[in-house]
Structures are given as C-alpha cells and as structure tokens.
Design a protein around this motif. Sequence first.
Motif, short mmCIF file in Angstrom:
data_model
loop_
_atom_site.label_atom_id
_atom_site.label_comp_id
_atom_site.label_asym_id
_atom_site.label_seq_id
_atom_site.Cartn_x
_atom_site.Cartn_y
_atom_site.Cartn_z
N ARG A 161 0.86 -1.18 0.00
CA ARG A 161 0.00 0.00 0.00
C ARG A 161 0.90 1.24 0.00
NH1 ARG A 161 -3.14 0.86 4.72
NH2 ARG A 161 -1.30 0.20 5.85
N ARG A 162 0.37 2.36 -0.49
CA ARG A 162 1.15 3.58 -0.50
C ARG A 162 0.25 4.80 -0.55
NH1 ARG A 162 3.90 3.54 -6.53
NH2 ARG A 162 2.42 4.92 -7.51
N PHE A 163 0.87 5.96 -0.34
CA PHE A 163 0.21 7.25 -0.55
C PHE A 163 1.23 8.19 -1.18
CE2 PHE A 163 2.03 7.73 3.69
CZ PHE A 163 2.53 9.02 3.69
N HIS A 164 0.73 9.24 -1.85
CA HIS A 164 1.59 10.25 -2.45
C HIS A 164 1.46 11.52 -1.63
CE1 HIS A 164 1.37 8.34 -6.75
NE2 HIS A 164 1.62 7.45 -5.81
N PHE A 165 2.53 12.29 -1.59
CA PHE A 165 2.51 13.55 -0.86
C PHE A 165 3.43 14.57 -1.54
CE2 PHE A 165 6.00 11.18 0.97
CZ PHE A 165 6.98 12.12 1.23
#
Length: 115
Positions: free
Chosen positions: A93-97
């Motif tokens: 899983r990941r997120f962008h910032f």
Amino acid sequence: MARFNYLELPVRDVPAAKAFYAAAFGWTFTDFGPDYASTMTGDTDLGLNGDAEHSTAQLLPVIQVDDLEAAEASVRGAGGEITLPIFAFPGGRRFHFRDPAGHELSAMQADPATG
C-alpha cells in the motif's frame, strides 16, 4: 527505518519503455497488468507507470516505511500535503505527498506476504 527503495517513471507506453530499458541496460521487468511493470531486484527498483489515475507528472521517488499510517501522520504533521490517499497495489500500500518545497514523493509499506 525509512529508506528510498523505488523510483517510478510515468510513461505513456509501458511496452515501449520496457523495451528501451531492456535494450539499454539489460533490465527485465515483471508486468502488473497492462499499465504497470517493474524491475524486481529487491534493491532500488524501477517502476513504469502507465496508469493515468495513479501516475504523477514527474519522476516519483518512493520511500519504504514500516508503518504507513504513522508515516502519513508524520508527513501531515511536518507540513506535507497528501496528494493521493492510501491505496493498495500488488505488493503493498502507499500514498503520495508533496513536501513544502513542492516535490511529489510516495511512502509505501510492503505487504508482508510479498516482502
């Protein structure tokens, strides 16, 4: 411990990009559907992202973390802006910032089943 483990390139044509990097450097890729391919060396790998929904406009450095939710809270607390909320992908899983200087990065947590 957080460390850079991945570099993702936005591409329009995944097969053409794979062919280029294979010819230029001898790299082999694993396909994750028609719009994504990745080297799988286990060191710092290269992803080729042709998925318009999850692709960035520029190169995307990826930081591997042990706790994704804690990393997201830390990014927010440090003044970062979440540009793409946590989502699942094959392998984790990941997120962008975006950092305060305007650079877009990603933080990811590997799925324990895949390493």
